[in-house]
Structure formats: C-alpha cells, structure tokens
Motif scaffolding. Sequence first.
Motif, short mmCIF file in Angstrom:
data_model
loop_
_atom_site.label_atom_id
_atom_site.label_comp_id
_atom_site.label_asym_id
_atom_site.label_seq_id
_atom_site.Cartn_x
_atom_site.Cartn_y
_atom_site.Cartn_z
N LEU A 1 -11.12 -1.41 9.60
CA LEU A 1 -10.70 -1.61 10.82
C LEU A 1 -9.77 -2.40 11.14
N GLU A 2 -8.63 -1.69 12.19
CA GLU A 2 -7.48 -2.71 12.57
C GLU A 2 -7.20 -2.28 14.07
N ALA A 3 -7.06 -3.31 14.52
CA ALA A 3 -6.80 -3.13 16.21
C ALA A 3 -5.64 -4.01 16.75
N TRP A 4 -4.73 -3.65 17.61
CA TRP A 4 -3.77 -4.19 18.35
C TRP A 4 -3.67 -3.71 19.72
N LEU A 5 -2.83 -4.57 20.50
CA LEU A 5 -2.54 -4.03 21.79
C LEU A 5 -0.95 -4.34 22.06
N LYS A 6 -0.30 -3.18 22.38
CA LYS A 6 1.24 -3.34 22.57
C LYS A 6 1.54 -3.54 24.12
N SER B 1 -7.00 7.29 18.51
CA SER B 1 -6.50 7.88 17.39
C SER B 1 -5.60 7.07 16.90
N SER B 2 -5.04 7.58 15.49
CA SER B 2 -4.16 6.45 14.79
C SER B 2 -3.11 6.17 15.35
N SER B 3 -2.41 6.80 16.32
CA SER B 3 -1.12 6.42 17.13
C SER B 3 -1.53 5.46 18.34
N GLY B 4 -3.02 5.39 18.67
CA GLY B 4 -3.54 4.80 19.77
C GLY B 4 -3.53 5.39 21.16
N LEU B 5 -3.80 4.72 22.03
CA LEU B 5 -4.08 5.18 23.31
C LEU B 5 -3.03 4.52 24.42
N ALA B 6 -2.19 5.37 25.05
CA ALA B 6 -1.19 4.60 25.73
C ALA B 6 -1.16 4.86 27.09
N ARG B 7 -1.71 4.08 27.77
CA ARG B 7 -1.91 4.24 29.26
C ARG B 7 -1.61 2.86 30.15
N ARG C 1 -1.98 -10.32 31.31
CA ARG C 1 -2.19 -10.02 32.88
C ARG C 1 -1.25 -10.23 33.61
N SER C 2 -0.35 -11.35 33.37
CA SER C 2 0.80 -11.60 34.32
C SER C 2 1.85 -10.50 34.45
N ARG C 3 1.81 -9.72 33.55
CA ARG C 3 2.66 -8.27 33.46
C ARG C 3 2.53 -7.36 34.85
N GLY C 4 1.07 -7.75 35.35
CA GLY C 4 0.56 -6.61 36.38
C GLY C 4 0.18 -5.27 35.83
N VAL C 5 0.11 -4.42 36.48
CA VAL C 5 0.01 -3.00 35.96
C VAL C 5 1.20 -2.66 35.15
N HIS C 6 0.94 -2.22 34.10
CA HIS C 6 1.86 -1.77 33.15
C HIS C 6 1.34 -0.93 31.92
N GLN C 7 2.40 -0.27 31.48
CA GLN C 7 2.00 0.90 30.21
C GLN C 7 1.56 -0.06 28.97
N VAL C 8 0.54 0.14 28.37
CA VAL C 8 0.39 -0.64 27.00
C VAL C 8 -0.01 0.31 26.10
N THR C 9 -0.18 0.00 24.72
CA THR C 9 -0.69 0.94 23.75
C THR C 9 -1.91 -0.02 23.38
N LEU C 10 -3.05 0.73 23.00
CA LEU C 10 -4.15 0.06 22.69
C LEU C 10 -4.56 0.89 21.38
N VAL C 11 -4.72 0.01 20.07
CA VAL C 11 -4.72 0.84 18.87
C VAL C 11 -6.24 0.24 18.11
N ASN C 12 -7.24 1.06 18.10
CA ASN C 12 -8.29 0.60 17.14
C ASN C 12 -8.77 1.71 16.33
N ARG C 13 -8.29 1.41 14.97
CA ARG C 13 -8.33 2.70 14.22
C ARG C 13 -8.94 2.19 12.79
N PRO C 14 -9.53 3.06 11.71
CA PRO C 14 -9.83 3.04 10.52
C PRO C 14 -8.64 2.23 9.87
N ALA C 15 -8.90 1.40 8.77
CA ALA C 15 -7.96 0.73 7.98
C ALA C 15 -8.34 0.62 6.67
#
Length: 680
Positions: free
Chosen positions: A385-390, A408-414, A496-510
């Motif tokens: 597994l590999e995970a990161w947050l952009k 998904s492999s490209s992550g969740l952008a929300r 957190r200090s960046r407030g509400v903002h768009q991020v990409t969260l990835v948690n996928r098989p590796a």
Amino acid sequence: MNGRGKRRWSMLFLLALMLGVLGIVTGPAVEKKPGQAAVDSQSNEPQYAEGEVLVKFKSGTTLAAAEVMAADLSIDGMRAFRILSQMRQRPFLLMSSARRSTRELLAALQANPQVEAVSPNYRRRLQRLPNDPKFAKLWGMSKINAPAAWEKTVGSPGVVLAVLDTGVDYRHEDLAANMWRNPGEIPGNGIDDDGNGFRDDVYGYDFASDRFGKNDSDPMDIDNHGTHVAGTMAATGNNGIGVCGIAWNVRIMALKSFRPDMYIYDSDSIEAIEYAILMKRDYGVNLVAINASFGGGGENVLQKDAIAAAGSQGIAMVCAAGNDVMDNDATPFYPSGYDLPNIISVAATDSNDQLASFSNYGATTVDMAAPGVGILSTVPTGKGLEAWLKSGGDVFDANPLEFSGMTSSSGLARPLYDCGRGLSASYFPAGVNGNIALIERGDNTFKEKTINAQAAGAAAVAIYNNESGNFSGTLGSAGSWIPVVSLARADGLQIRSRGVHQVTLVNRPANYGIIDGTSMAAPHVSGALGLLAVQFPSDDLPKRISRLYSGADRLGSLENKMKTGARLNLARALSQSLILTMTVSRQQASVWVVNKDFAEVYFSVEKDPGAVISGETYTVYRKTLSGSYESRKEIAAGEIQNGGYSFYDKYLDHAVSYTYVIQARNAQGEVIALSNEQSI
Ligand SMILES: [Ca+2]
Ligand SMILES: [Ca+2]
Ligand SMILES: [Ca+2]
Ligand SMILES: [Ca+2]
C-alpha cells in the motif's frame, strides 16, 4: 526423488503393507492425518509434524538396513536427503508413519544402535512482525553507510544470494532483472534439462508446494515475506523504480520452502539447502549466502549437518535471531543458534541504533545486528500500500489505517474541511459532505472518528497526530470503510492552516511495503556478504566473515547482547584494513595425560599495505558450548612473525567442545578487528 529412490520407496511400501496384513505391526494406532502438524498451546514450545522424524544413521549403515528397520516401525513414507547422505556416507532420511506418533518413532529409533541422531520434523516461523502499512525512507541504508560502499561496488551478476523463504515474486518490477536464472534449464518443458534432479528449476525451486510438503518448480511467493527479504538483499538499483537492495546487481535464487500453513518444516529446509549445495558444488553457481529469516525451538542434528555441509562449500547461512525479546543463550532458537562457523545470527536495531524492542539477543548465540524496524522493500506486485496527501504544491507522506478503503490510483481530488477532533456530528461542517475530513487524533478511537465522518457524508479522512511524527493506526476490523490515512502532526497543522482548499488524497495498492523484524535485519547482512564477494572474490568464507565482523560499528547499546556487540557497517566492511583469520586444530595431549587434548590456534594477520596500524594487541578468546568467552592469551604486535601466530591451548577436556575467536585492539584499546570463529 530420483528413479532409484522411487523403486525403494514402493518396495518398502509393499513390505510394510504385507507386514501390516500379517498383523506384525505392534503398538497403539495413533489418530492422525499425514502432514498434520502438532500445535502446542505455548507458543515458544517447539512444534513439529506429527508422525514424522528425521533420521541420521551411523556411518556404515546401508540404505537396505535402514529400510528393514523402517518396515519394523510401520514407516509408510520415506525420503532420502541424497546430497547429505552422499557427503556424509550414510543415510539421512525423512520417515513418516500414519500409525505411529512422533514420540513413539523417536523412542524406537533412539534405542536403535544403527541410529546416530533422530529429530522431530520441527516447523519454524517467520521472524517478522505484523505488516504495518506505512511508508518511510530506506533509513537503514544510510545508517550502515551503504552509499559510501556503493562507490566501491554495487554488485556483479556473477554472485548469487539465496532466499530460503516463502518464495520470491520473480516478476516484480524491481526484482525481475536480478533473479538468478539456471542457465542449463529450459523453462516449462517438463524436462530436467541440466540433469540436476529438478525439472524446470529456473529461478530456484519450490520445496514445499502443498501441506504435505510436495515439491514443484514454481518458487512464486505465497506471502510477501520472501519478496521483502529479497528486495533488501538485492532489489535492482539505479533503475528509476522503487527501492534498491544492499547489493544492487547480484542475483537472487528463490528457495521457496514455506508450506501453505505458513510454517517451514525442517525436512523442506534441508532439501532446499541440499539444492543450494548441489548447484554450487556441481553446477558452478557462485552462491555466497543463504538467507534464513525464520526460526523456532527444537534442535535438529540433521538440519545442523545440512548447514555445516553448506559451510563446507563456502556458503554462509544468515539467520534471523528471532522476535520474542528473548535471550537465545538461555532459550535456544534455531537455526540461528546452532554453533557453526558459517552461521551468522542477526538481531535487529532501530533508527536510533538501539536493539529493536522485539529483537532477541544473546551474548554467545547472536553475532551481530542490522536495521530491522520500519524496513521498506519490495512486496509481491500490488500487495503493498502507498498513501499521500497533496496540498498546494506539497506532497505529504501518509500511512493508510488498517482496513481503510482505497482510492483510485490517481486519488481523490476534493476540498478538505477541518473537523477538529471529530468527536460528534457537531464537529463536522456541512461542506464536508462528499469531501475530505481533516481530523486531529485523540479523545476517541480512529474507528469512532471515521464512523462520525461517514455519517457526515465525508468521502475520505486524514487524521493527523496529536504528538510529533506520524503513527500507524487501525479501524479495528474489516468493513465498508472510506479511505482513511494518518499524517504527521506538523504536516496536519500546516494543511489545516490553509483553510478549506482542494487536496488530493491517495491510498492505493503498491509494489512496496514496510515490515519490522529480525527477518528484515538478516537480509542486510546477506546483501553485505554479496558485495564482499564481489569486491574480494578470492576470499574464503572465514575471511569474508572477518571483514563483516571487523568492519561493524561497535555500539554501547549492543554490548554483551551479542558476540560482536556491533551493527553492520557496509562501507567499513568493504574497506577493512586488518583481516584476522584463524584455524584451530586439536590433538590428544599424550598417552600420559589421560583425557586431555591440546589445541593449536593459528591466526594470520593481513594488513592493507596503505593502512597505518601500530601498537595493536591480539587476544585469543575461548568458550565452551554454554559458557561465555574468556581471554586465553594476549599477543603484542611485535610477536607476530611472518604474518601469523600460533598459540597452544593445553589441558583441554577431551569430552568438551571449544570455540575460539581472536580480537585485535589498537593502542587506544578500541576493537579494530575480529576473526572468524572456529569450534573444535
Ligand atoms: Ca534441472
Ligand atoms: Ca526444463
Ligand atoms: Ca530500484
Ligand atoms: Ca519437500
């Protein structure tokens, strides 16, 4: 099994059948199924396959005599270890019986004058800790000074390291190029092309394909352990993919010997060791070491003999010291604990150079330490597994929580919403519905936080730590969980200090994963032996081991916990400038001194011509099997003549076995070299 073996087997079977029909079989029938293993309630009690024993006969016993004896004992299955039997000139056999218990077989065989040793078919465990799905850097590589060592050599395809384990994913993107391929074998044609007794043995062999220990040609990993071990030893370096091993460019032989019950039985490990011996001795494979990252209780003379036979071919056996926080001197652990000069028993250290919290130790039974906590390496394709947050331009490392859902492999952008500690519905703003919740660790469980986030409609959760660093957490049990990852505190606060903002969260098989264990420490040492063999091809095994032990970093935290008191240092092992090698020979003192022997301990001193060493002293240490090392003689540098010194150790008890080692210290009293060990 070869044709001759088969014929003997069927003759024996017929004979046993006839005797059985005639009612000659005596003793109570034992309720058991073949291959079923005895499981003891105490986890540290030795475990073995019920109804099976390994038997070593005395020299001069014929196989025919052994077969007669087997028939008398209702033995209905028998297999010869052909390499060991040939090397030691006597039968080494696995015997099994559906009607006799191991205990009965042991008693009957021990009483037989033709039997030298008999052992249960012990089974042993992997020495990793539960898979901890997290990522970190390859901290062990810098700790052991690998980058400096790699300036000298990164390996050579001519050197081979064997992995005696759960198998290896030989198709892995970062291992395939470094797999050993048997040059004499055409894959998949069902023919033993090179005539070594094994059909289609291309990458190695599977010595335990089912619960009965049957063999086949496919050493694919049935777990992730063997692939992880192989990657630490020799994942491909500098290929722009994944990780790299200690020896980037040596070859990996897969000796798959774990059965589907996830135990390794001694009968299977002996077969695998025999294969390694055969390929080195008769087929010219430059096999340097066998990595054995498993162990358990129960001393087995036949397994010890097999490892000694490998030693006679210059093959080192690198063994995990075990993960039970035990003193192996007091509670023996095998195979690491056999007193053999070609066994290197390895404990685990952490990134602070402390003995790992789980690691076994032993002042006389453990040799050295290597990194074994949070070790990143290869796992079978897609099983890690590999995970990161952009966030913004930053990518923050994350750990997937156990049982977490995947993206998904490209992550969740929300958009990401701060949800405090996520203790109840009121912590979750309406906007988090369909988006990502950022939650601080503390006050309730990760599971409760996640249930609350799911109730608020969150699509994923990132939990940041409430103390420095990251952590590994669990959702407790499998379920339909959204993706949940953890973050280091500093990273969480920054996001957190960046407030509400768009991020990409990835948690996928590796194809990579992190595991802890002395299982992960041993392959660091196996890889080091591989590089030493490339750099110093004419070294024999004692010299190679001397470089390894001499070049290790002696640490206060390891003193009196293991023989060298030291952790692997790859660069120093490769640049060691003083090499001590020792031979010991033993003779009877004289006819007048009854039951006393003497030993000639000869050691040679080899100094790098460029090295500046002077005023050093050499100490001869000796121990008995259960004792600790004692100084027997101290020799000054000036007493070394023609590069060597002989010390005569007198009045040895004829019935006692002794082990010797030589240590060199510089004028400041620091240890600068250790010799190989030798027992007499
Ligand atoms: Ca073959
Ligand atoms: Ca073939
Ligand atoms: Ca790589
Ligand atoms: Ca087998």
